[in-house]
Motif scaffolding. Structure first.
Motif, PDB file in Angstrom:
ATOM      1  N   ALA A   2       0.833  -1.207   0.000  1.00 29.26           N
ATOM      2  CA  ALA A   2       0.000   0.000   0.000  1.00 29.26           C
ATOM      3  C   ALA A   2       0.863   1.251   0.000  1.00 29.26           C
ATOM      4  N   MET A  79      -5.566  -2.413  -5.743  1.00 26.30           N
ATOM      5  CA  MET A  79      -6.296  -1.303  -5.172  1.00 26.30           C
ATOM      6  C   MET A  79      -7.730  -1.357  -5.708  1.00 26.30           C
ATOM      7  N   ARG A  82     -12.808   2.149  -4.790  1.00 31.51           N
ATOM      8  CA  ARG A  82     -13.057   3.009  -3.626  1.00 31.51           C
ATOM      9  C   ARG A  82     -11.751   3.588  -3.095  1.00 31.51           C
ATOM     10  N   ARG A  83     -10.739   2.750  -2.935  1.00 31.68           N
ATOM     11  CA  ARG A  83      -9.435   3.212  -2.436  1.00 31.68           C
ATOM     12  C   ARG A  83      -8.802   4.201  -3.416  1.00 31.68           C
ATOM     13  N   GLN A  86     -10.560   7.472  -2.984  1.00 36.23           N
ATOM     14  CA  GLN A  86     -10.115   8.117  -1.750  1.00 36.23           C
ATOM     15  C   GLN A  86      -8.712   8.702  -1.915  1.00 36.23           C
TER      16      GLN A  86
END
Length: 194
Positions: A2, A79, A82-83, A86
């Motif tokens: 991440a 990923m 939604r991520r 964001q």
């Protein structure tokens, strides 16, 4: 993975945003700016919605078997939409604050009111990316400043660019020191509560 994804997102995204800002400030045709924005958004979405996995797998193929086995899990993570949304929202907000911060410098340093601080913010971002990517010095020390001076030659007077290159480095070091001290204090407080 991440953190690597977000770092890559930030570097690539900043390159595209800085390119659009520089292009707009230098009077590039609107279609070029729109194409750069669409290309940037498409590239980021393609890479971070699974497109980067092929690159990770290719790198893993070159590693020794033990290292490959230890790192295999990161190639399969992706990923989500939604991520990505964001991350893009936080990224956009951070760029807005960054440009506002640079724009305020005209008020803080009235003798530099003639300088295009919005363009400088874009050039400084590209110089920062060059400093991050370079492995010559720790934290790109000197590389960022040199790149900033080279990128802005002909746009702003050399002595003004040199001032803001050093000012930018000192400002970032103060922010990093403040974050470090805050982190240490929070860890101490958390450790004392146990």
């Amino acid at each position: 993975r991440a953190n690597v994804d977000l770092m890559a997102f930030s570097l690539l995204g900043s390159t595209f945003v800085a390119g659009v800002i520089i292009g707009a400030r230098q009077g590039w045709p609107v279609w070029t700016l729109v194409l750069l924005m669409i290309g940037g958004a498409t590239t980021l979405a393609a890479l971070f919605l699974g497109g980067a996995n092929w690159a990770v797998r290719w790198v893993l193929d070159w590693l020794p078997v033990r290292a490959r086995a230890a790192l295999e899990g990161i190639a399969g993570t992706e990923m989500t939409y939604r991520r990505l949304t964001q991350a893009a929202a936080v990224f956009g907000l951070s760029w807005a604050l960054y440009v506002i911060g640079w724009s305020i410098l005209a008020k803080v340093f009235p003798s530099f009111a003639h300088v295009d601080f919005i363009a400088l913010s874009a050039y400084y971002s590209i110089a920062s990316i060059i400093g991050i990517v370079s492995a010559v010095t720790p934290a790109g020390l000197g590389v960022r400043e040199g790149a900033f001076v080279i990128l802005t030659s002909g746009v702003v007077a050399p002595e003004e660019v040199a001032f803001f290159a050093v000012f930018g480095r000192l400002w970032l070091m103060m922010i990093e020191l403040l974050l470090f001290v805050t982190g240490v204090l929070l860890l101490r407080k958390e450790g004392g509560a146990e």
